[in-house]
Design an enzyme around this catalytic site. Structure first.
Site, PDB file in Angstrom:
ATOM      1  N   HIS A 248       0.830  -1.210   0.000  1.00 34.49           N
ATOM      2  CA  HIS A 248       0.000   0.000   0.000  1.00 34.49           C
ATOM      3  C   HIS A 248       0.863   1.257   0.000  1.00 34.49           C
ATOM      4  CE1 HIS A 248      -3.929  -2.009   0.793  1.00 34.49           C
ATOM      5  NE2 HIS A 248      -3.095  -2.981   1.102  1.00 34.49           N
TER       6      HIS A 248
ATOM      7  N   ASP B  14       3.089   9.334  -0.910  1.00 33.45           N
ATOM      8  CA  ASP B  14       1.959   8.517  -0.478  1.00 33.45           C
ATOM      9  C   ASP B  14       1.793   7.386  -1.482  1.00 33.45           C
ATOM     10  OD1 ASP B  14      -0.209   7.849   1.126  1.00 33.45           O
ATOM     11  OD2 ASP B  14      -0.912   9.922   1.227  1.00 33.45           O
TER      12      ASP B  14
HETATM   13  C1  GDG Z   1      -2.283   3.499   3.311  1.00 30.87           C
HETATM   14  C2  GDG Z   1      -1.269   4.220   2.387  1.00 30.87           C
HETATM   15  C3  GDG Z   1      -2.921   4.102   0.531  1.00 30.87           C
HETATM   16  C4  GDG Z   1      -9.118   9.337   7.724  1.00 30.87           C
HETATM   17  N1  GDG Z   1      -9.516  10.042   8.807  1.00 30.87           N
HETATM   18  C5  GDG Z   1     -10.647   9.488   9.219  1.00 30.87           C
HETATM   19  C6  GDG Z   1     -10.957   8.417   8.363  1.00 30.87           C
HETATM   20  N2  GDG Z   1      -9.991   8.359   7.456  1.00 30.87           N
HETATM   21  C7  GDG Z   1      -9.966   7.390   6.336  1.00 30.87           C
HETATM   22  C8  GDG Z   1     -10.047   8.081   5.011  1.00 30.87           C
HETATM   23  C9  GDG Z   1      -9.410   7.062   4.092  1.00 30.87           C
HETATM   24  C10 GDG Z   1      -8.392   6.384   5.001  1.00 30.87           C
HETATM   25  O1  GDG Z   1      -8.745   6.681   6.344  1.00 30.87           O
HETATM   26  C11 GDG Z   1      -6.988   6.941   4.775  1.00 30.87           C
HETATM   27  O2  GDG Z   1      -6.474   6.378   3.605  1.00 30.87           O
HETATM   28  P1  GDG Z   1      -5.207   7.018   2.863  1.00 30.87           P
HETATM   29  O3  GDG Z   1      -5.079   6.304   1.578  1.00 30.87           O
HETATM   30  O4  GDG Z   1      -5.420   8.466   2.718  1.00 30.87           O
HETATM   31  O5  GDG Z   1      -3.952   6.835   3.823  1.00 30.87           O
HETATM   32  P2  GDG Z   1      -3.264   5.695   4.779  1.00 30.87           P
HETATM   33  O6  GDG Z   1      -4.058   5.480   6.009  1.00 30.87           O
HETATM   34  O7  GDG Z   1      -1.868   6.183   4.996  1.00 30.87           O
HETATM   35  O8  GDG Z   1      -3.265   4.339   3.911  1.00 30.87           O
HETATM   36  C12 GDG Z   1      -1.992   5.015   1.316  1.00 30.87           C
HETATM   37  C13 GDG Z   1      -3.812   3.277   1.463  1.00 30.87           C
HETATM   38  O9  GDG Z   1      -3.046   2.596   2.447  1.00 30.87           O
HETATM   39  C14 GDG Z   1      -4.646   2.247   0.676  1.00 30.87           C
HETATM   40  O10 GDG Z   1      -3.830   1.448  -0.131  1.00 30.87           O
HETATM   41  O11 GDG Z   1      -3.749   4.884  -0.314  1.00 30.87           O
HETATM   42  O12 GDG Z   1      -1.066   5.606   0.432  1.00 30.87           O
HETATM   43  O13 GDG Z   1      -0.420   5.068   3.156  1.00 30.87           O
HETATM   44  O14 GDG Z   1     -10.333   6.085   3.668  1.00 30.87           O
HETATM   45  O15 GDG Z   1     -11.390   8.386   4.709  1.00 30.87           O
HETATM   46  N3  GDG Z   1     -12.048   7.644   8.478  1.00 30.87           N
HETATM   47  C15 GDG Z   1     -12.897   7.938   9.510  1.00 30.87           C
HETATM   48  N4  GDG Z   1     -12.640   8.968  10.383  1.00 30.87           N
HETATM   49  C16 GDG Z   1     -11.551   9.768  10.276  1.00 30.87           C
HETATM   50  O16 GDG Z   1     -11.365  10.711  11.063  1.00 30.87           O
HETATM   51  N5  GDG Z   1     -13.985   7.196   9.656  1.00 30.87           N
END
Ligand code: GDG
Length: 454
Positions: A155, A362
């Site tokens: 990821h 990212d």
């Molecule tokens: C890893 C990789 C890759 C965030 N704050 C809240 C919340 N979130 C949810 C978002 C989104 C998820 O968490 C975050 O996903 P990201 O992709 O932005 O980042 P990582 O957590 O670092 O994920 C990344 C991912 O894996 C998938 O392959 O894209 O690059 O680092 O869905 O909406 N959800 C809730 N409350 C929050 O305050 N419910």
């Protein structure tokens, strides 16, 4: 058809009927719900001794978790996985640490996972591991005699060889990774970084179609950009009750909202983003009183020093910026250091005129995709996206910015807030189309097919 066995550091705390979570959990849960299967990983509990918990079944899914001892947790999770690998994979080598004892702990926990899972594996099971915690896991299973098809999806980004080689155990790690049959990456840049290493430093031979002959095996590599459930996100953003909630929230806000949502992590570029917002306020005084920047940043990995430091820095910066620019009736920056339920977050995306997604690196960044999915196609907001997020490879009609360029980001904010509706619609439509093509289902189906394919 063979059973799917998913292995990830954490098993999502799923319950029947619960709203879908983001990312990994949403992707694999669908597959497991449809066909049934096993999901195995750490329980999240740190106990006296590392030991498996009793199985639990939710519908057709068997959940199987293991507790970690304090020593395993410290060496594996806080130490090598998040103290060494995470910064190196995100090009933040100055923030990394390295101890051979922690690397040994990482190997030990990969072995422990393998020993716990192996007795439950049937000969034709398809084993799909996730992420940087499990780079040695296939090797550990092979050492126990398993010959199943085993794949891993990363990821995170995968850096150029020169960056990865700053991790002193790089050669052991890559050799272990070659126990996998299939290694999946978010973008071609990541895949190239890995294959370059194999060819230049491990005597690998390119065989075409992403396959490499190395260490007497053939390892396949591929690019599988993770997606989101576009229609589900839009529906959550529009649900009347959620919408009401969001509107109530909006009543407290100024005319226009710029939104950011990130786990509190130095790779997400929050410090640079705060600085860019300050520059925006300094360079565009006409926007004073008209715009609010809201940063939602739920804490993560808060028992790691680098994470405590970024948290302290941001708290200080938020106070300082507001102190410098706020008026009696206007607070420009709202910094919310907590998480919100998804049914609050999605309508908030829909309300925001712009979303600032500016990580330093990212793997993908699902917030960028969720923001696009949540927009009203007739009156969409503008996505300002770092060129170093994996998502920028697909969402190239976003306003792309360099997160190290404060004034460039400040200009992009001003441009986003004054962009004509037609241009916003065109950009949004193009992004939505790519996202529909590269859906979450496609991500999962392509990986499973290639893993099964042999
Ligand atoms: C890893 C990789 C890759 C965030 N704050 C809240 C919340 N979130 C949810 C978002 C989104 C998820 O968490 C975050 O996903 P990201 O992709 O932005 O980042 P990582 O957590 O670092 O994920 C990344 C991912 O894996 C998938 O392959 O894209 O690059 O680092 O869905 O909406 N959800 C809730 N409350 C929050 O305050 N419910």
């Amino acid at each position: 058809m063979s059973r799917l066995v998913v292995v990830s550091n954490r098993v999502a705390p799923i319950q029947e009927g619960e709203a879908t979570a983001g990312g990994l959990a949403a992707g694999v849960l669908d597959a497991l719900r449809q066909k049934g299967g096993l999901w195995f990983g750490w329980s999240g509990d740190v106990t006296e001794a590392s030991a498996p918990k009793p199985h639990r079944t939710v519908g057709p899914i068997t959940l199987f978790t293991i507790d970690l001892s304090r020593r395993d947790y410290d060496d594996f999770y806080r130490g090598f996985a998040n103290g060494t690998l995470w910064p190196a994979l995100h090009y933040q080598i100055g923030l990394g640490r390295f101890e051979w004892s922690e690397f040994e702990g990482y190997r030990r926990v990969n072995d422990l996972f393998a020993q716990a899972l192996a007795p439950m594996v049937q000969p034709d099971d398809l084993i799909w591991a996730h992420d940087y915690h499990l780079l040695c896991f296939a090797d550990s299973l092979r050492a126990l005699g398993l010959t199943n098809r085993i794949g891993i999806f990363l990821h995170t980004p995968w850096p150029a060889p020169g960056v990865f080689m700053t991790v002193p155990s790089h050669a052991d790690l890559v050799r272990s990774m070659c126990g996998y049959d299939l290694i999946g990456f978010q973008t071609e840049i990541d895949r190239t970084g890995f294959v370059d290493y194999l060819v230049r430093y491990a005597n690998g031979e390119r065989l075409g179609s992403g396959a490499v002959r190395v260490y007497d095996r053939v390892v396949k590599t591929g690019v599988y950009p993770i997606g989101v459930h576009v229609d589900e996100v839009r529906a959550q953003a529009e649900t009347p009750i959620n919408r009401r909630q969001a509107t109530r929230m909006r009543a407290f806000l100024m005319e226009r909202l710029i939104l950011s949502v990130d786990r509190l992590d130095y790779s997400k570029g929050l410090r640079q983003r705060f600085a860019a917002f300050e520059r925006f306020l300094a360079d565009f005084p006409a926007q004073h009183g008209l715009v609010t920047f809201m940063q939602i940043a739920p804490p993560s990995r808060s028992d790691i020093e680098t994470y405590q430091r970024i948290r302290r820095e941001l708290e200080g910066e938020a106070g300082r910026i507001n102190g410098r620019f706020a008026e009696v009736d206007w607070v420009p920056l709202r910094y919310l250091n907590r998480s919100f339920p998804r049914n609050v977050l999605m309508p908030l995306y829909a309300e925001a005129q712009a979303c600032l997604v500016t990580p330093l690196r990212d793997g993908m960044n699902l917030v960028a995709k969720e923001y696009v999915a949540a927009q009203d196609p007739e009156d969409p907001g503008v996505l300002i996206l770092s060129e170093f997020a994996g998502a920028a490879r697909e969402l190239d009609t976003a306003l792309l910015v360099n997160p190290y360029d404060e004034s460039g980001m400040a200009k992009a904010m001003d441009r986003a807030l004054s962009m004509p509706a037609e241009e916003r619609r065109e950009r949004h439509q193009a992004m939505l189309q790519v996202m529909r093509e590269n859906s979450l289902e496609r991500w999962r189906d392509r990986f499973e097919r290639d893993l099964r394919g042999g």
